[in-house]
Scaffold this motif. Structure first.
Motif, PDB file in Angstrom:
ATOM      1  N   LEU A  33      -5.695 -20.868 -29.739  1.00  0.00           N
ATOM      2  CA  LEU A  33      -4.940 -22.100 -29.527  1.00  0.00           C
ATOM      3  C   LEU A  33      -4.955 -22.994 -30.763  1.00  0.00           C
ATOM      4  O   LEU A  33      -3.989 -23.708 -31.040  1.00  0.00           O
ATOM      5  CB  LEU A  33      -5.511 -22.859 -28.327  1.00  0.00           C
ATOM      6  CG  LEU A  33      -5.321 -22.195 -26.958  1.00  0.00           C
ATOM      7  CD1 LEU A  33      -6.085 -22.964 -25.887  1.00  0.00           C
ATOM      8  CD2 LEU A  33      -3.842 -22.121 -26.597  1.00  0.00           C
ATOM      9  N   LEU A  34      -6.056 -22.934 -31.516  1.00  0.00           N
ATOM     10  CA  LEU A  34      -6.183 -23.745 -32.728  1.00  0.00           C
ATOM     11  C   LEU A  34      -5.613 -23.058 -33.957  1.00  0.00           C
ATOM     12  O   LEU A  34      -5.610 -23.638 -35.054  1.00  0.00           O
ATOM     13  CB  LEU A  34      -7.658 -24.075 -32.980  1.00  0.00           C
ATOM     14  CG  LEU A  34      -8.342 -24.985 -31.946  1.00  0.00           C
ATOM     15  CD1 LEU A  34      -9.837 -25.059 -32.227  1.00  0.00           C
ATOM     16  CD2 LEU A  34      -7.718 -26.370 -31.966  1.00  0.00           C
ATOM     17  N   GLY A  35      -5.142 -21.822 -33.802  1.00  0.00           N
ATOM     18  CA  GLY A  35      -4.635 -21.073 -34.943  1.00  0.00           C
ATOM     19  C   GLY A  35      -5.725 -20.573 -35.867  1.00  0.00           C
ATOM     20  O   GLY A  35      -5.475 -20.332 -37.054  1.00  0.00           O
ATOM     21  N   ARG A  36      -6.932 -20.388 -35.331  1.00  0.00           N
ATOM     22  CA  ARG A  36      -8.083 -19.960 -36.147  1.00  0.00           C
ATOM     23  C   ARG A  36      -8.692 -18.660 -35.620  1.00  0.00           C
ATOM     24  O   ARG A  36      -9.890 -18.436 -35.783  1.00  0.00           O
ATOM     25  CB  ARG A  36      -9.154 -21.069 -36.136  1.00  0.00           C
ATOM     26  CG  ARG A  36      -8.718 -22.363 -36.787  1.00  0.00           C
ATOM     27  CD  ARG A  36      -8.563 -22.176 -38.299  1.00  0.00           C
ATOM     28  NE  ARG A  36      -8.267 -23.430 -38.972  1.00  0.00           N
ATOM     29  CZ  ARG A  36      -7.057 -23.898 -39.201  1.00  0.00           C
ATOM     30  NH1 ARG A  36      -5.992 -23.183 -38.786  1.00  0.00           N
ATOM     31  NH2 ARG A  36      -6.854 -25.042 -39.818  1.00  0.00           N
ATOM     32  N   PHE A  37      -7.890 -17.828 -35.024  1.00  0.00           N
ATOM     33  CA  PHE A  37      -8.407 -16.563 -34.498  1.00  0.00           C
ATOM     34  C   PHE A  37      -8.518 -15.570 -35.655  1.00  0.00           C
ATOM     35  O   PHE A  37      -7.584 -14.841 -35.981  1.00  0.00           O
ATOM     36  CB  PHE A  37      -7.475 -16.027 -33.412  1.00  0.00           C
ATOM     37  CG  PHE A  37      -8.021 -14.814 -32.684  1.00  0.00           C
ATOM     38  CD1 PHE A  37      -9.074 -14.945 -31.798  1.00  0.00           C
ATOM     39  CD2 PHE A  37      -7.480 -13.562 -32.904  1.00  0.00           C
ATOM     40  CE1 PHE A  37      -9.572 -13.831 -31.127  1.00  0.00           C
ATOM     41  CE2 PHE A  37      -7.964 -12.451 -32.240  1.00  0.00           C
ATOM     42  CZ  PHE A  37      -9.017 -12.583 -31.353  1.00  0.00           C
ATOM     43  N   ALA A  38      -9.664 -15.576 -36.291  1.00  0.00           N
ATOM     44  CA  ALA A  38      -9.918 -14.748 -37.469  1.00  0.00           C
ATOM     45  C   ALA A  38     -11.240 -14.005 -37.276  1.00  0.00           C
ATOM     46  O   ALA A  38     -12.049 -14.381 -36.409  1.00  0.00           O
ATOM     47  CB  ALA A  38      -9.964 -15.616 -38.725  1.00  0.00           C
ATOM     48  N   ALA A 142      -4.179 -11.018 -35.427  1.00  0.00           N
ATOM     49  CA  ALA A 142      -5.306 -10.519 -36.219  1.00  0.00           C
ATOM     50  C   ALA A 142      -5.194 -10.929 -37.675  1.00  0.00           C
ATOM     51  O   ALA A 142      -6.208 -11.098 -38.359  1.00  0.00           O
ATOM     52  CB  ALA A 142      -5.392  -8.996 -36.114  1.00  0.00           C
ATOM     53  N   THR A 143      -3.972 -11.095 -38.159  1.00  0.00           N
ATOM     54  CA  THR A 143      -3.771 -11.432 -39.569  1.00  0.00           C
ATOM     55  C   THR A 143      -3.371 -12.885 -39.794  1.00  0.00           C
ATOM     56  O   THR A 143      -3.533 -13.399 -40.908  1.00  0.00           O
ATOM     57  CB  THR A 143      -2.689 -10.525 -40.176  1.00  0.00           C
ATOM     58  OG1 THR A 143      -1.506 -10.576 -39.370  1.00  0.00           O
ATOM     59  CG2 THR A 143      -3.178  -9.085 -40.237  1.00  0.00           C
ATOM     60  N   HIS A 144      -2.862 -13.559 -38.767  1.00  0.00           N
ATOM     61  CA  HIS A 144      -2.401 -14.938 -38.941  1.00  0.00           C
ATOM     62  C   HIS A 144      -3.130 -15.935 -38.049  1.00  0.00           C
ATOM     63  O   HIS A 144      -3.023 -17.141 -38.279  1.00  0.00           O
ATOM     64  CB  HIS A 144      -0.894 -15.034 -38.676  1.00  0.00           C
ATOM     65  CG  HIS A 144      -0.069 -14.268 -39.658  1.00  0.00           C
ATOM     66  ND1 HIS A 144       0.145 -12.908 -39.542  1.00  0.00           N
ATOM     67  CD2 HIS A 144       0.577 -14.657 -40.791  1.00  0.00           C
ATOM     68  CE1 HIS A 144       0.905 -12.501 -40.546  1.00  0.00           C
ATOM     69  NE2 HIS A 144       1.182 -13.528 -41.315  1.00  0.00           N
TER      70      HIS A 144
END
Length: 593
Positions: A33-38, A142-144
């Protein structure tokens, strides 16, 4: 329940997959949700949370506990009241001493399943069906690290009226597109992209599903049937098919049957913490598939029953509030994710999701009313003819589903563009198979015949008899109470799925609809039927027992294996990843991409 060491190992192994998946999803969703799935933040949050849930769900599992307040189990009668109580203090895992070879057999089947499906894995990238959408979804996050996927019109020379980014499997949103489905499965498949093996995670999940189903079989039918159940499940064609590529059904199965195992353990030990975890695992099935909302509806009703029993001061009722709280929390997380990340998909399914939400609200109202009226309801006694009638109705229902093709033809007149594309596809399949051309046919009336084809007529017959016997016992005196929730989940989802599969009827594609509950549920009930058959043959001496059980096991294992053998060794869509990379690089050796 008190287990020996092998039994404790099997009980632990069978709930670890669901707990680990739940922990990873709970940690990954906020990052997405935060755009930090890394890789780094997901690992730092996901692994500890998964480990914490695994520890909480398995600690002291199998150790002795306080005896049941009603040692005899069965029904408690007092003042004309008849109240169902749980005969769970003596777990099946505890009553039947587990042998090391049985645990090793289950693990061996799971490992063999994982290795075989990893070797035969599919690489579905071009978006024609759901697996490719999940693959693209997983590769992107996975990449973004987040959504939506920007359109990047400048890469195509700027905006143009003919330039459309919305496509099959993807919805247009402001400035980008979002994938069609729930984010749970892609968060699991993304692990493979980070490790450089993007198409092996489904095979690993398939192996974990074997462990989960075997654990439920061991708890409810007996440890001696765990290997049989694991093997029958692993060789079934729909399980092979969905364990080789990026489907949502196997993760959903792990959560649903892992929840059944955890709920059984919580009820056996009267343990609130484990009940909370069971409810959470059940609820997170919604994060994997929107259909999970329908699948966990019986859990909501069961939690309400436990609340009523708590009002009656029954010890089983103590696990009701945490089970309900965990279920609401997990399902709430799933619906929040659907609203924030898959809102167009949720709107597309609103015709089925809204009625389900209203049904859930109605069940909550009934729970409140039933809990308030529990003392009065406890004085009510069922007539003596009800248990037998219930058993007969189970048999009649299955017979009606089997006879359905002779009395009904399910059709749908195409209205939307999706309906018209589906009708055209059905006509193409009909032409290829020499069938009468009729694009309105849905073939839903054959749904039970699909199940017979994939698990075998003996398994379906045994499952029907087992369900009838269990319904009779539950209505008669409340014995086999530990079966109530599994029977409710399997029965409810099986009947609703078979009545309306809601899927294009081309196989083995359509078989995936049977994967989360129907096929493992049939195998679970069939193994219980074998256990009851063993008791019957045991009365006629060891020779009859030996040959009777051998025949029963063969009849459960051979039909699904025979059905699967034709395609089990046929790889599907291999080399797509290598070809897509060549296309991306503009390789001269790949003129057609």
């Amino acid at each position: 329940m008190e287990l020996d060491r092998p039994g404790r190992v099997l009980a632990t192994l069978s709930v670890l997959p669901a707990l680990a998946v739940a922990g990873w999803l709970l940690a990954g969703l906020p990052l997405l949700l935060l755009g930090r799935f890394a890789p780094l933040p997901a690992t730092l949050l996901g692994l500890p949370l998964a480990a914490l849930l695994c520890w909480a769900g398995t600690r002291k599992l199998g150790e002795s506990h306080a005896p049941d307040e009603t040692p005899s189990g069965g029904a408690v009668r007092g003042g004309g009241a008849q109240v169902m109580v749980a005969r769970t203090a003596g777990s099946v895992l505890g009553r039947v001493r587990a042998a090391t070879w049985q645990v090793a057999g289950v693990v061996g089947v799971a490992v063999a399943s994982g290795v075989f499906n990893a070797i035969m894995h599919s690489e579905q990238i071009a978006v024609r069906r759901d697996p490719a959408t999940y693959t693209q979804y997983a590769a992107w996050i996975a990449t973004h690290g987040g959504l939506p996927i920007p359109t990047q019109t400048e890469a195509f020379g700027g905006p143009d009226p003919a330039l459309v980014f919305e496509s099959v499997g993807f919805y247009a949103v402001d400035g980008g597109v979002v994938p069609q489905f729930m984010p749970g499965p892609p968060m699991l498949f993304a692990i493979g992209h980070w490790l450089g093996v993007p198409y092996l995670v489904p095979a690993v999940l398939g192996a974990l599903a074997v462990l989960t189903v075997a654990g439920v079989v061991a708890r409810l039918a007996g440890v001696r049937w765990a290997v049989v159940g694991a093997a029958a499940f692993a060789v079934s064609l729909p399980i092979l098919y969905t364990s080789r590529t990026t489907f949502s059904e196997i993760p959903s199965l792990i959560l649903l049957f892992g929840g059944l195992a955890l709920a059984y353990d919580a009820l056996a030990r009267r343990e609130r913490g484990r009940a909370l975890l069971a409810g959470l695992v059940f609820g997170l099935a919604v994060l994997v598939r929107v259909d999970g909302l329908r699948d966990v509806l019986p859990v909501l009703a069961f939690a309400g029953l436990l609340l009523a029993m708590r009002r009656l001061r029954r010890p089983e009722g103590t696990v009701g509030p945490p089970l309900l709280a965990g279920l609401v929390a997990g399902a709430g997380v799933g619906m929040l994710a659907a609203y924030l990340l898959a809102r167009p998909y949720l709107s597309y399914l609103s015709g089925s999701v809204r009625p389900l939400l209203f049904v859930c609200a109605g069940v909550l109202v009934l729970i409140a009313a039933g809990t308030a009226a529990a003392p009065a309801l406890a004085r009510f006694r069922l007539p003596s003819w009800v248990p037998r009638t219930g058993a007969v109705l189970v048999v009649l229902l299955m017979a009606a589903l089997y006879a359905r093709p002779w009395v009904q033809t399910v059709t749908r007149i195409p209205v939307t563009d999706d309906d018209r594309r589906t009708a055209e596809m059905i006509m193409q399949i009909q032409r290829a198979n020499g069938l009468p051309i009729d694009g309105t046919r849905l073939y839903f009336e054959n749904s039970l015949h699909w199940v017979v084809w994939y698990v075998g007529a003996p398994a379906v017959l045994l499952a029907t008899i087992a369900a009838a016997l269990l319904v009779r016992r539950l209505l008669r005196d409340g014995s086999s109470f530990g079966w109530l929730l599994p029977l409710a989940v399997v029965g409810w989802t099986t009947v609703t799925t078979l009545l309306r599969p809601e899927i294009t009827p081309d196989h083995p594609w359509a078989a995936r609809r049977l994967v989360p509950v129907v096929i493992p549920g049939m195998i679970l009930l069939a193994t219980y039927g074998l256990a009851r058959l063993r008791r019957l043959t045991d009365r006629h001496g060891p020779k009859v027992l030996k040959w009777g059980m051998a025949v029963g096991v063969v009849l459960v294992l051979v039909p699904p294996a025979v059905t699967s053998i034709g395609t089990a060794f046929t790889p599907v869509e291999r080399g797509r990843r290598r070809r897509s990379r060549r296309c991306a690089r503009g390789s001269r050796r790949t003129p057609r991409c």
